[in-house]
Scaffold this motif. Structure first.
Motif, PDB file in Angstrom:
ATOM      1  N   TYR A 128      44.092  31.019  74.655  1.00  0.00           N
ATOM      2  CA  TYR A 128      43.561  29.795  75.258  1.00  0.00           C
ATOM      3  C   TYR A 128      42.261  30.012  76.033  1.00  0.00           C
ATOM      4  CZ  TYR A 128      48.052  27.777  73.987  1.00  0.00           C
ATOM      5  OH  TYR A 128      49.160  27.339  73.281  1.00  0.00           O
ATOM      6  N   ARG A 140      43.016  19.824  81.422  1.00  0.00           N
ATOM      7  CA  ARG A 140      42.865  20.989  80.554  1.00  0.00           C
ATOM      8  C   ARG A 140      43.672  22.147  81.122  1.00  0.00           C
ATOM      9  NH1 ARG A 140      38.955  24.724  82.605  1.00  0.00           N
ATOM     10  NH2 ARG A 140      38.249  24.051  84.671  1.00  0.00           N
ATOM     11  N   LEU A 183      48.214  20.337  76.089  1.00  0.00           N
ATOM     12  CA  LEU A 183      46.964  20.392  76.855  1.00  0.00           C
ATOM     13  C   LEU A 183      45.740  20.594  75.965  1.00  0.00           C
ATOM     14  CD1 LEU A 183      48.242  22.328  79.978  1.00  0.00           C
ATOM     15  CD2 LEU A 183      47.031  20.130  80.025  1.00  0.00           C
ATOM     16  N   GLN A 184      45.958  20.880  74.701  1.00  0.00           N
ATOM     17  CA  GLN A 184      44.845  20.934  73.746  1.00  0.00           C
ATOM     18  C   GLN A 184      44.532  19.549  73.204  1.00  0.00           C
ATOM     19  OE1 GLN A 184      43.696  24.107  73.972  1.00  0.00           O
ATOM     20  NE2 GLN A 184      45.562  24.215  75.227  1.00  0.00           N
ATOM     21  N   LYS A 237      37.401  17.132  83.610  1.00  0.00           N
ATOM     22  CA  LYS A 237      38.824  17.195  83.326  1.00  0.00           C
ATOM     23  C   LYS A 237      39.515  17.940  84.463  1.00  0.00           C
ATOM     24  CE  LYS A 237      39.049  16.983  78.259  1.00  0.00           C
ATOM     25  NZ  LYS A 237      39.660  17.620  77.055  1.00  0.00           N
TER      26      LYS A 237
END
Length: 377
Positions: free
Chosen positions: A93, A74, A67-68, A47
């Motif tokens: 995060y 990511r 972005l989750q 990613k």
């Protein structure tokens, strides 16, 4: 106008928008479209690592949560001038200390292989500086819109990314949103015949009068620079054309003390090469969010048209039925999927597109200030 991608529902689901899709197996090492290695992960779990620069409301409430949900990128790092925010985001995060920067240490990001893309989410006046610095640090860049305050700054940003052999995208999330892609198709493919008239307006009542959006030195202007750009885009991607002239008018200020530095409400009218015309409103005192096109053999519209969703559309033949997606996730996945595939980003989301919008923003202001029609081509 530079050709815009209009995807069908099936094509969209087969491409960037279906969260159920699995990641493809990638050969290691992975290179981008300009021949540069993407090194933060490898193999089928690869990613793109994104660092958010500026942790204001858009990053906090939209980009970080999106972005989750992404498949191809990511949240890898953050840049903030507030230590309390840094601590909060690290914990929430699971961001390592090594991937946390402030504005003084930002340039050290050049040494961080976990970060492939820098997403600049700062006040408009700061975009140019941090896009240029990100490129010089060897990172691809996504920049929020408007791309900058002046066309000159836009060109400097484009030049810096070219010199660094890095790609520059602008945050045109709606170009990856299926309702928007459908009205692009309807207009550009003349499904209801040639487009004759477009109404594209975006406005809301702004809150805190002390925020940076109310300071011309930081925002470049008022409602036009903030949400008016959506209406500019809407008229352009529905017609598929570049306007050839613009007229514009400022509305008298109903709250002159609050709006002493920027415009409160502005109206403008584009004329296009085909003869199509558009009428638009942008304001900080009342709400409207509509994109409507009247064509030779029918009409279509989105209302709401520009917000974070869900959007809603209909035509003279019935409702528009499209999937609802997270706009920010679809946008970032679209950009990063191309980077992973080693492709050049599509023209309609690059710095050149951003520069075109800034040129139009400045022309609208010029037309309103002078009371003259401004030729654009």
């Amino acid at each position: 106008m530079t050709q815009l991608t209009s995807l069908s529902r099936r094509h969209f689901l087969a491409g960037i928008g279906a969260s159920a899709l699995t990641m493809p197996t990638l050969t290691v090492p992975v290179y981008d479209a300009l021949g540069q290695p993407i090194s933060s992960q490898s193999g089928q779990d690869k990613k793109i690592g994104i660092a958010l620069v500026g942790l204001g409301s858009y990053s906090k409430n939209q980009l970080a949560p999106a972005l989750q949900q992404t498949q191809y990128c990511r949240l890898a790092g953050i840049v903030t001038g507030t230590s309390a925010k840094a601590s909060e985001w690290m914990q929430k995060y699971n961001i390592p200390q090594a991937n946390v920067y402030d504005y003084k240490t930002f340039d050290r990001i050049i040494d961080n292989p976990d970060i492939d893309v820098v997403y600049v989410v700062l006040p408009n006046s700061m975009h140019a500086e941090y896009v240029i610095r990100a490129a010089q640090a060897g990172k691809h860049v996504i920049c929020e819109k408007p791309m900058a305050i002046t066309e000159k700054d836009c060109q400097a940003m484009i030049d810096a990314c070219k010199k660094a052999n890095k790609q520059l995208a602008v945050g045109y999330r709606l170009h990856y949103e299926p309702f928007t892609q459908e009205v692009m198709r309807l207009g550009q493919q003349k499904v209801f015949g040639p487009v004759k008239f477009v109404e594209a307006s975006d406005a809301f009542r702004i809150g805190d009068p002390t925020q940076w959006r109310m300071k011309k030195s930081m925002a470049g202007g008022g409602a036009l620079m903030d949400v008016g750009i959506y209406a500019i885009q809407g008229a352009r991607y529905v017609t598929g054309e570049e306007p050839v002239s613009v007229t514009a008018q400022f509305s008298p200020k109903t709250e002159p003390q609050k709006f002493k530095d920027v415009e409160e409400t502005i109206f403008w009218q584009f004329r296009f090469p085909s003869g199509a015309v558009s009428n638009s409103t942008s304001s900080y005192t009342a709400g409207v969010e509509r994109l409507y096109a009247s064509c030779e053999k029918g009409w279509f519209e989105l209302s709401p048209a520009f917000g974070y969703g869900p959007l809603k559309g209909r035509t003279s033949k019935g409702p528009i039925e499209m999937p609802t997606v997270n706009h920010q996730a679809a946008h970032m996945d679209g950009v990063c999927k191309d980077l992973l595939a080693g492709k050049a980003l599509p023209n309609h989301i690059t710095g050149e597109e951003g520069k075109r919008d800034v040129r139009l923003l400045q022309a609208i202001y010029q037309a309103a200030e002078t009371g003259r029609s401004i030729k654009l081509a």
